[in-house]
Design a protein around this motif. Structure first.
Motif, mmCIF file in Angstrom:
data_model
loop_
_atom_site.group_PDB
_atom_site.id
_atom_site.type_symbol
_atom_site.label_atom_id
_atom_site.label_comp_id
_atom_site.label_asym_id
_atom_site.label_seq_id
_atom_site.Cartn_x
_atom_site.Cartn_y
_atom_site.Cartn_z
ATOM 1 N N GLU A 186 1.614 6.804 -6.924
ATOM 2 C CA GLU A 186 0.648 7.866 -7.208
ATOM 3 C C GLU A 186 1.271 9.243 -6.967
ATOM 4 O OE1 GLU A 186 -2.580 6.755 -4.700
ATOM 5 O OE2 GLU A 186 -3.310 5.190 -6.069
ATOM 6 N N GLN A 226 0.830 -1.206 0.000
ATOM 7 C CA GLN A 226 0.000 0.000 0.000
ATOM 8 C C GLN A 226 0.864 1.256 0.000
ATOM 9 O OE1 GLN A 226 -2.319 -0.891 3.484
ATOM 10 N NE2 GLN A 226 -4.116 -1.486 2.291
ATOM 11 N N GLN A 258 1.820 -0.821 -10.284
ATOM 12 C CA GLN A 258 2.189 0.449 -9.657
ATOM 13 C C GLN A 258 3.187 0.240 -8.520
ATOM 14 O OE1 GLN A 258 -1.811 3.102 -10.713
ATOM 15 N NE2 GLN A 258 -1.401 2.555 -8.603
ATOM 16 N N TYR A 259 2.973 -0.754 -7.668
ATOM 17 C CA TYR A 259 3.929 -0.917 -6.560
ATOM 18 C C TYR A 259 5.271 -1.422 -7.066
ATOM 19 C CZ TYR A 259 4.072 -6.031 -5.651
ATOM 20 O OH TYR A 259 4.313 -7.385 -5.714
ATOM 21 N N CYS A 302 -9.040 -6.317 -4.710
ATOM 22 C CA CYS A 302 -7.601 -6.086 -4.533
ATOM 23 C C CYS A 302 -7.299 -5.779 -3.068
ATOM 24 C CB CYS A 302 -7.158 -4.926 -5.429
ATOM 25 S SG CYS A 302 -5.440 -4.427 -5.195
ATOM 26 N N ALA A 345 -2.569 -2.349 -9.517
ATOM 27 C CA ALA A 345 -1.858 -2.123 -8.249
ATOM 28 C C ALA A 345 -0.515 -2.829 -8.250
ATOM 29 C CB ALA A 345 -2.712 -2.598 -7.078
ATOM 30 N N ASN A 370 2.381 1.623 -3.426
ATOM 31 C CA ASN A 370 1.345 2.045 -4.378
ATOM 32 C C ASN A 370 1.064 3.537 -4.229
ATOM 33 O OD1 ASN A 370 -0.843 1.178 -6.352
ATOM 34 N ND2 ASN A 370 -2.096 2.121 -4.754
ATOM 35 N N SER A 371 1.035 4.024 -2.988
ATOM 36 C CA SER A 371 0.826 5.454 -2.749
ATOM 37 C C SER A 371 2.005 6.268 -3.271
ATOM 38 C CB SER A 371 0.636 5.716 -1.246
ATOM 39 O OG SER A 371 -0.519 5.067 -0.771
ATOM 40 N N SER A 412 -4.693 -6.463 -7.746
ATOM 41 C CA SER A 412 -5.097 -6.148 -9.116
ATOM 42 C C SER A 412 -3.876 -5.928 -9.996
ATOM 43 C CB SER A 412 -5.994 -4.906 -9.132
ATOM 44 O OG SER A 412 -5.233 -3.751 -8.812
ATOM 45 N N ARG A 447 -10.440 -2.166 -4.243
ATOM 46 C CA ARG A 447 -11.359 -2.133 -5.379
ATOM 47 C C ARG A 447 -11.351 -3.480 -6.115
ATOM 48 N NH1 ARG A 447 -8.941 3.081 -5.694
ATOM 49 N NH2 ARG A 447 -7.441 2.348 -7.234
ATOM 50 N N VAL A 490 -4.714 -4.331 -1.971
ATOM 51 C CA VAL A 490 -3.984 -3.065 -1.851
ATOM 52 C C VAL A 490 -4.929 -1.876 -1.905
ATOM 53 C CG1 VAL A 490 -2.223 -1.591 -2.908
ATOM 54 C CG2 VAL A 490 -1.870 -4.054 -2.799
ATOM 55 N N THR A 491 -5.810 -1.857 -2.896
ATOM 56 C CA THR A 491 -6.694 -0.697 -3.101
ATOM 57 C C THR A 491 -8.102 -0.909 -2.545
ATOM 58 O OG1 THR A 491 -7.429 -1.487 -5.274
ATOM 59 C CG2 THR A 491 -5.420 -0.141 -5.196
#
Length: 582
Positions: free
Chosen positions: A11, A4, A252-253, A194, A249, A7-8, A246, A199, A196-197
């Motif tokens: 972003e 997490q 992204q990480y 997911c 995610a 992932n942040s 997902s 969603r 992590v998110t």
């Protein structure tokens, strides 16, 4: 929590115009050559896309560009990429080709894939590539000098007189992104929530792109989430569906972690752990922590900056230029483990708390030093002193040390024992080793692990009565007596007796005292009196020589020796009398 936070961080990078990170569905690849085309698809040239680096020894390295899609997973067979690939796929060329039939199949697969997509994409620049692929004869590739020179690596397409690569054109990128959004599920058809998110969406079977940059890890990349045996699976879930993340995610990480691993200001090697760190939002604090952990070569102005900043923090202030003291701060240590990267340590704190603990650590390390010794000691320097070679450093030590530094907890027992073992092996008590022993004993005493009657000071404490400390001082004084008596001697009593004297003083010191009488006899009268007085001052509070010293006491012995040696080599006017002989 780790995924997490990463992932942040992605972003955060995505919203920063100064950071050119790859968006979902794209990746950064090292590009070595460029196929330059005319508008009608005729080949204009094959250019070397590498750049020179290095001030003295110039060498060519590929450039990093964002391309469509990611790298091919291992064992994927013939699998061409979109508008980029290696020379075998793009041009049917391999420098040392033992399987020309296979190379030709790869080129044909690349060509057929693009020709099939031409009607869907309907962009002039893409059609230019298709016309080239229709006309190109792989047998002509070896006639292009630059291609032969580059040989390997990835390539891209560009139309002559244009700055953009063909895959960067707006129409092509829009089509590629539309394919990503319309792909509701991968080949397995797995979808779910997911972790992590939170969603729902398509779950990643493999977490990609691979993590690259972990020292000692596989060059093809590693993973921090993977399952490759039935024993690791549960509830009928295979591979990474055991940890539902997902595709977006996961991308992204992984991208965020790769970005940290290539950023030398956010990465430092401590033992076997490749350590990265970042803040939740951009701050100067993360730049300063990089400096304090030794991400750059130590310069005098850098250590002075560290000292001034830590001094300000020690006085209760927090420099405004570092950012908001409540900003969340993350530190992640990764170590290689076959095709995976093991999480050696994971810490979450705030800027204010992190720097307070760093100041505490620096204070614990402070000890007398010579002008040659650095003002600030980096964690990787401490770890380096625990073993003769880096491969011999205990694998768990780096994580335990970083945890102690950044949480203010007790230092690992392994650190103290490793330093003392190295001292006994090479008979050398340098600034870093002495500072580390002092820090370990003082802090661990505060946690009631290795109790001391009083804290060890920075410099010589001539009133301290601990027998091990006085024995260390006595050993240093006996060594200096020998050095003064036998000018130019190569090996002193330290080179022969230090290990035994620090562990079993009862069996060694009587002999050393007898030897010192011989050395004192060789000195001129003034120096003889000087050394006799110093030896007497140390011995008058000793009740004897204990048969054995434990680990704590061996540490005190080393500190006593170091303090006495530092005191001996201060300015001559402060420590030695002028000779009385004419």
């Amino acid at each position: 929590m780790i995924l997490q936070a990463l992932n942040s961080y992605y972003e955060r990078l995505e919203n920063d115009s100064d950071q050119d990170v790859a968006p979902f569905g794209f990746s950064r690849q090292q590009v070595s050559f460029c196929v330059v085309l005319e508008r009608d698809g005729t080949l204009a040239n094959i250019e070397d896309a590498r750049v020179e680096i290095g001030e003295k020894k110039k060498r060519l390295v590929p450039q990093s560009f964002v391309v469509c899609g990611g790298a091919k997973p291992s064992g994927s067979g013939i699998n061409p990429r979109f508008l980029w690939d290696n020379p075998a796929y793009m041009l049917g060329y391999r420098r040392e080709d033992n399987k020309p039939e296979r190379t030709l199949q790869e080129f044909e697969a690349f060509r057929d894939k693009h020709l099939e997509l031409e009607k869907q994409i309907n962009v002039d620049e893409f059609s230019t590539v298709c016309r080239f692929l229709e006309k190109w004869e792989p047998s002509n590739a070896s006639t292009y000098e630059k291609l032969v020179e580059v040989g390997t690596g990835f390539g891209v397409f560009r139309i002559r007189a244009e700055k953009k690569f063909i895959h960067e054109h707006t129409g092509i990128r829009n089509w590629w992104q539309s394919q990503l959004s319309s792909d509701d599920a991968d080949q397995s058809g797995e979808s779910g929530q997911c972790l992590v998110t939170g969603r729902s969406g398509t779950l990643a079977r493999l977490h990609e792109p691979k993590i690259k940059g972990v020292a000692g890890g596989q060059s093809a990349g590693t993973a921090i989430v993977s399952f490759n045996l039935d024993a690791f699976e549960s509830y009928g879930k295979s591979q990474s569906f055991n940890a539902p993340v997902s595709e977006q995610a996961a991308f992204q990480y992984c991208t965020a972690l790769n970005h940290l691993l290539v950023d030398r200001s956010r990465r430092v090697q401590i033992g076997d752990a490749t350590t990265v760190f970042w803040t939740e939002k951009p701050t100067q604090g993360e730049n300063f922590l990089g400096l304090a952990l030794g991400t750059q070569s130590a310069e005098d102005e850098d250590t002075e900056t560290i000292r001034k900043t830590l001094d300000a923090i020690g006085k209760g202030g927090f420099p405004a230029e570092l950012g908001d003291r409540d900003t969340p701060f993350y530190v992640l240590g990764l170590s290689p483990n076959a095709a995976r990267a093991s999480v050696r340590f994971w810490l979450k704190s705030t800027l204010g708390e992190m720097f307070e603990k760093l100041k505490e650590h620096h204070d614990d390390l402070e000890i007398d030093r010579s002008q040659r010794d650095a003002l600030y000691i980096y964690p990787w320097q401490i770890i380096r002193e625990t073993a003769r070679e880096s491969k011999d450093i205990p694998p768990l030590l780096s994580g335990a040390l970083m945890r102690s530094i950044l949480t203010g907890g007790p230092y690992p027992q392994m650190l103290l024992s490793s330093i003392i073992r190295r001292i006994r092996a090479d008979r050398r008590v340098n600034h870093i080793r002495a500072a580390t022993i002092k820090a370990c004993l003082n802090r661990n005493s505060r946690f009631n692990i290795q109790n001391l009657e009083q804290e060890i000071p920075m410099s010589l404490d001539s009133d301290r009565e601990d027998p091990p400390y006085r024995l260390g001082r006595l050993f240093a004084e006996l060594e200096k007596t020998q050095e003064d008596a036998l000018t130019g001697i190569n090996d002193t009593i330290k080179d022969r007796y230090f290990g035994a004297a620090s562990a079993t003083p009862g069996s060694v010191f009587p002999r050393l005292i007898r030897m010192s009488q011989h050395h004192l006899g060789k000195l001129e009268r003034g120096k003889k009196i000087y050394h006799e007085k110093r030896i007497q001052e140390i011995c008058e509070k000793l009740d004897g020589f204990p048969p054995h010293l434990n680990l704590r006491d061996q540490g005190l012995f080393a500190i006593g020796y170091y303090h006495q040696r530092q005191d001996l080599f201060k300015k001559k006017s402060e420590s030695e009398p002028v000779s009385t002989q004419e």
